[in-house]
Design an enzyme around this catalytic site. Structure first.
Site, PDB file in Angstrom:
ATOM      1  N   GLY A 178       0.918  -5.123   1.006  1.00 32.09           N
ATOM      2  CA  GLY A 178      -0.178  -5.202   0.058  1.00 32.09           C
ATOM      3  C   GLY A 178       0.258  -5.783  -1.289  1.00 32.09           C
ATOM      4  O   GLY A 178      -0.566  -6.348  -2.022  1.00 32.09           O
ATOM      5  N   GLU A 182       4.146  -5.156   7.504  1.00 27.35           N
ATOM      6  CA  GLU A 182       3.227  -4.186   8.125  1.00 27.35           C
ATOM      7  C   GLU A 182       3.473  -3.999   9.611  1.00 27.35           C
ATOM      8  O   GLU A 182       3.301  -2.905  10.155  1.00 27.35           O
ATOM      9  CB  GLU A 182       1.770  -4.616   7.907  1.00 27.35           C
ATOM     10  CG  GLU A 182       1.260  -4.422   6.491  1.00 27.35           C
ATOM     11  CD  GLU A 182       1.537  -5.605   5.588  1.00 27.35           C
ATOM     12  OE1 GLU A 182       2.405  -6.442   5.925  1.00 27.35           O
ATOM     13  OE2 GLU A 182       0.891  -5.688   4.526  1.00 27.35           O
ATOM     14  N   ALA A 224       0.852  -1.192   0.000  1.00 26.76           N
ATOM     15  CA  ALA A 224       0.000   0.000   0.000  1.00 26.76           C
ATOM     16  C   ALA A 224       0.887   1.241   0.000  1.00 26.76           C
ATOM     17  O   ALA A 224       2.038   1.187   0.442  1.00 26.76           O
ATOM     18  CB  ALA A 224      -0.874  -0.019   1.241  1.00 26.76           C
ATOM     19  N   GLU A 232       0.092  -9.378  -0.793  1.00 24.21           N
ATOM     20  CA  GLU A 232      -1.329  -9.721  -0.631  1.00 24.21           C
ATOM     21  C   GLU A 232      -2.036  -9.734  -1.983  1.00 24.21           C
ATOM     22  O   GLU A 232      -2.895 -10.572  -2.248  1.00 24.21           O
ATOM     23  CB  GLU A 232      -1.990  -8.732   0.332  1.00 24.21           C
ATOM     24  CG  GLU A 232      -1.438  -8.891   1.756  1.00 24.21           C
ATOM     25  CD  GLU A 232      -1.965  -7.848   2.706  1.00 24.21           C
ATOM     26  OE1 GLU A 232      -1.587  -6.665   2.535  1.00 24.21           O
ATOM     27  OE2 GLU A 232      -2.743  -8.188   3.601  1.00 24.21           O
TER      28      GLU A 232
END
Ligand code: CAA
Length: 703
Positions: A103, A126, A62, A106
């Site tokens: 992310g 994270e 992200a 992911e």
């Protein structure tokens, strides 16, 4: 600038996405990816999709800059992007090169297949930002590699080499080359199988096989509670994993999302994200153009084989750099060499280094007794006694022997570098490299630029810091630079509170409870109380100090210099570093309080902590307004890496902003009205007041 290239290679749509430098998944990229995936879904000519990142990397997750802004919640979010992939009805293959982090991993785990270049690194970091993987990571990774492995990856946050996952359902293939071709081949094969009736493989459909789920999660929970006490993310990771394993994938995703949103607004995550950007910002020097390239450095010399000099030398030896160690007499030199050898032997004994490696490193040490033997090195660092006359004499010798263009550095922690530089005919080559003790352990390096230090020398010093794995922060010249100038105010407050009625152990305990590694008195006992005494005497003589601490001076007059003399603010026993409350000190404090006629009162922990921390903040604001520090986040980094400020609080300046600058100034004014307060000390710095009036933080962000 986000960009996306959509091309058709036979029946495979290749979606190459870019969002430099690391392809983070900001709103623009998320939207573009969903749009491209829907286009591939609609196109009958497309049987499968390959997702590949530009810039030789897949994706670093992200976009952290979006966190806490409206862009983050603007659809499509990452979960929607991942769901789009999973339910596309056509196989999607992630082609991973460089990194797939957070992310990014992911996203890859939502694809039906993953192919990685052998040099790629995969991870869910994270937790280092105070978060949990919030886009399905806590649910998909355990299904792909098992709960225990997944927990280890998520709790450490460390990226791992793709090769480690070869043969696991996480990666279909690991290749040395032809990444895209392999991904296209996997995509075609999968499309053919799918057309023949096979279901597309999805991580969410995999069964979790864990015989003793509860026991494993309880063990993990207990471990993280002790190891990461003030950090909420590790326990939340365990909770999300356990919940999904017990209640199924969809419920697990919901729980993950709930926990993620909670962590995102937690001050700990805000602090850790602040540090992430502070760390990177510190390397940028405002007036240093990228065209100025660092000079090469192969050989260094350290002057002084004491604790500091040898500690500094170890850094360079560990980095594989030839290091000459200079002392004035053979005995002192031998002692220094022995200390360095013992260090490397200790590393081998502890299993941190192989004997071969340690030998290779120590081999680069060249002990010398004569300045002529260091004249050809690229950088010389002086680490002699903290006394201006001695430093000046060293620099005038260096000026006469060193080759043209060599960098002349001083490790002074307080003295005026411009004055030292003025003793040479090459002030542009003089710089401060202030290491912190123990120099081979502490991450911080203050790079002190003198008025005449050249940009070339500055650029080289920053490169050198990176090479020896230090966190370099640039400071201008002033008494104590960034770190020690602030700590002097902090110590002055600690001593003032002592006079007013608090005990050393009460002050230490209060600030240690706040999270400091060590309170001011235990810290001073460790560093040596004579250091502060010496500085106070010099500052008094120079008129920089108007008032000294009689209690602290008296302590030193008694020879209580701290751990090294077995007695300081506390008593120490042989072979035991534990600080024991000292009756001698209690008596001394009581006598001095009576002598100065101060009426004592009891101070609570909140007052102690605020007075200590805000004394740092106010001086930090002055340092910033004088241009000594480039940015408030640099000051935070100094305190986080050099002074044991609690990491989860993000540094003094960030902490002040999180408390609100208005509140900080209000408390300062309150302290100014206390009995026996130093009113001038608590006058909020101009910059602090300006920030409050303008409604922003020290670096222009939110206050
Ligand atoms: N978002 C925004 N910017 C990022 C970023 C990210 N995820 N990762 C790196 N950057 C930026 C850095 O701030 C830096 O910017 P500047 O040049 O402007 O300073 C630039 O990219 C290069 O980064 P580094 O200096 O760190 O370069 P490097 O080559 O040493 O390391 C890296 C590259 C390994 C990707 C490293 O930057 C890194 O570890 N990044 C963080 C990865 C991460 O934590 N991802 C998880 C994000 S949170 C998430 O994904 C939540 C979720 O579950 C939904």
């Amino acid at each position: 600038m986000t960009s996306l290239d959509y091309s058709l290679q036979q029946e495979v749509a290749v979606i190459a996405f870019a969002s430099p430098p690391v392809n983070s998944l900001g709103h623009g990229l998320r939207s573009a990816l969903v749009e491209a995936l829907e286009r591939a879904k609609r196109d009958d000519k497309v049987a499968a999709v390959v997702l590949i990142g530009a810039n030789a990397t897949f994706c670093a997750g992200a976009d952290i800059k979006e966190f806490g802004t409206s862009a983050m919640s603007r659809g499509p979010g990452l979960p929607t992007l991942n769901a789009t992939i999973e339910s596309l009805g056509k196989p999607v293959v992630a082609a991973i090169e460089g990194v797939a982090l957070g992310g990014g991993l992911e996203l890859a785990m939502s694809c039906h297949h993953r192919v990685a270049q052998s040099g790629a690194r995969l991870g869910l970091p994270e937790v280092k930002l105070g978060l949990l993987p919030g886009a399905g990571g806590t649910q998909r990774l355990p299904r792909l590699i098992g709960i225990e492995n997944a927990l280890n990856i998520m709790l450490s946050g460390e990226p791992l080499p793709a090769k480690m996952f070869q043969g696991s359902p996480l990666l279909d293939a690991v290749v040395d080359h032809d990444l895209l071709d392999t991904a296209i081949a996997v995509a075609k094969q999968s499309a053919a199988a799918h057309q023949a009736g096979s279901r597309l493989p999805r991580a969410r459909d995999l069964k979790i096989r864990e015989l003793d789920l509860q026991a494993l999660c309880q063990f993990a929970r207990n471990t993280v509670k002790t190891a990461f006490k003030p950090y909420p993310a590790p326990a939340a990771i365990v909770d999300a994993v356990e919940y999904g394993a017990q209640h199924g994938f969809a419920a697990g995703l919901e729980e993950e999302n709930r926990l993620f949103r909670g962590l995102l607004v937690d001050p700990v995550s805000a602090s850790l994200r602040h540090i992430f950007f502070a760390d990177r910002a510190a390397a940028r020097i405002k007036d240093l153009s990228p065209d100025i390239k660092p000079s090469a450095f192969e050989k260094v010399a350290i002057i002084g084989a004491g604790t500091m000099g040898t500690g500094i030398a170890i850094n360079f030896l560990t980095a594989g750099i030839e290091t000459r160690l200079l002392e004035v007499n053979q005995e002192a030199l031998d002692r220094g060499v022995e200390r360095i050898q013992k260090y490397f032997e200790g590393r081998v004994k502890k299993g941190k280094l192989t004997a071969d490696k340690a030998q290779g490193m120590a081999k680069n040490l060249v002990p010398v007794l004569d300045y002529a033997q260091i004249s050809d090195v690229d950088l010389v660092i002086e680490a002699v006694f903290e006394d201006m006359a001695i430093k000046k004499s060293v620099f005038s010798q260096l000026d006469s022997v060193m080759r043209e263009g060599a960098i002349l550095a001083t490790n002074t922690s307080t003295l005026d570098i411009d004055e030292i530089a003025a003793t040479t005919k090459r002030a542009e080559d003089v710089i401060g490299l202030h290491f912190f003790s123990p120099a081979n352990v502490m991450k911080l390096l203050e790079v002190v630029r003198g008025k005449k230090t050249s940009l070339q020398v500055l650029a080289t010093a920053m490169a050198l810091a990176k090479k020896i794995r230090k966190t370099a922060v640039v400071s201008g010249v002033c008494d104590g630079f960034i770190g020690n100038r602030m700590i002097n105010q902090y110590s002055a407050q600690a001593l003032a509170m002592l006079e007013e009625g608090a005990s050393p152990q009460q002050i230490d305990a209060a600030i240690e409870k706040f999270g400091f590694a060590m309170g001011p008195f235990r810290m001073s006992d460790l560093a040596g109380n004579d250091i502060g005494w010496h500085i106070r005497k010099r500052q008094l003589a120079e008129g920089k100090l108007t008032r000294t601490s009689l209690i602290a001076d008296r302590l030193c007059e008694l020879g209580r210099f701290g751990q090294k003399t077995g007695a300081g603010w506390y008593d120490y026993r042989l072979g035991d570093r534990h600080a024991h409350v000292s009756e001698v000190v209690e008596k001394l404090i009581a006598e001095q309080r009576t002598a100065s006629g101060v009426s004592t009162r009891s101070l609570d922990d909140a007052e102690i902590v605020d007075r200590l921390v805000f004394s740092l903040v106010n001086e930090g604001a002055k340092i910033l307004q004088e241009g000594i520090a480039q940015r408030a986040s640099d000051i935070d980094l100094v305190y986080l890496t050099g002074y044991g400020f609690p990491i989860w609080r993000g540094g003094p300046m960030h902490y002040a902003e999180s408390r609100s600058l208005y509140e900080v100034a209000r408390r300062m004014r309150e302290f100014a009205t206390l009995p026996s307060a130093d009113e001038a000390f608590w006058q909020p710095a101009d910059l602090l007041q300006q920030c409050i009036a303008a409604g922003h933080g020290f670096d222009g962000g939110a206050a």
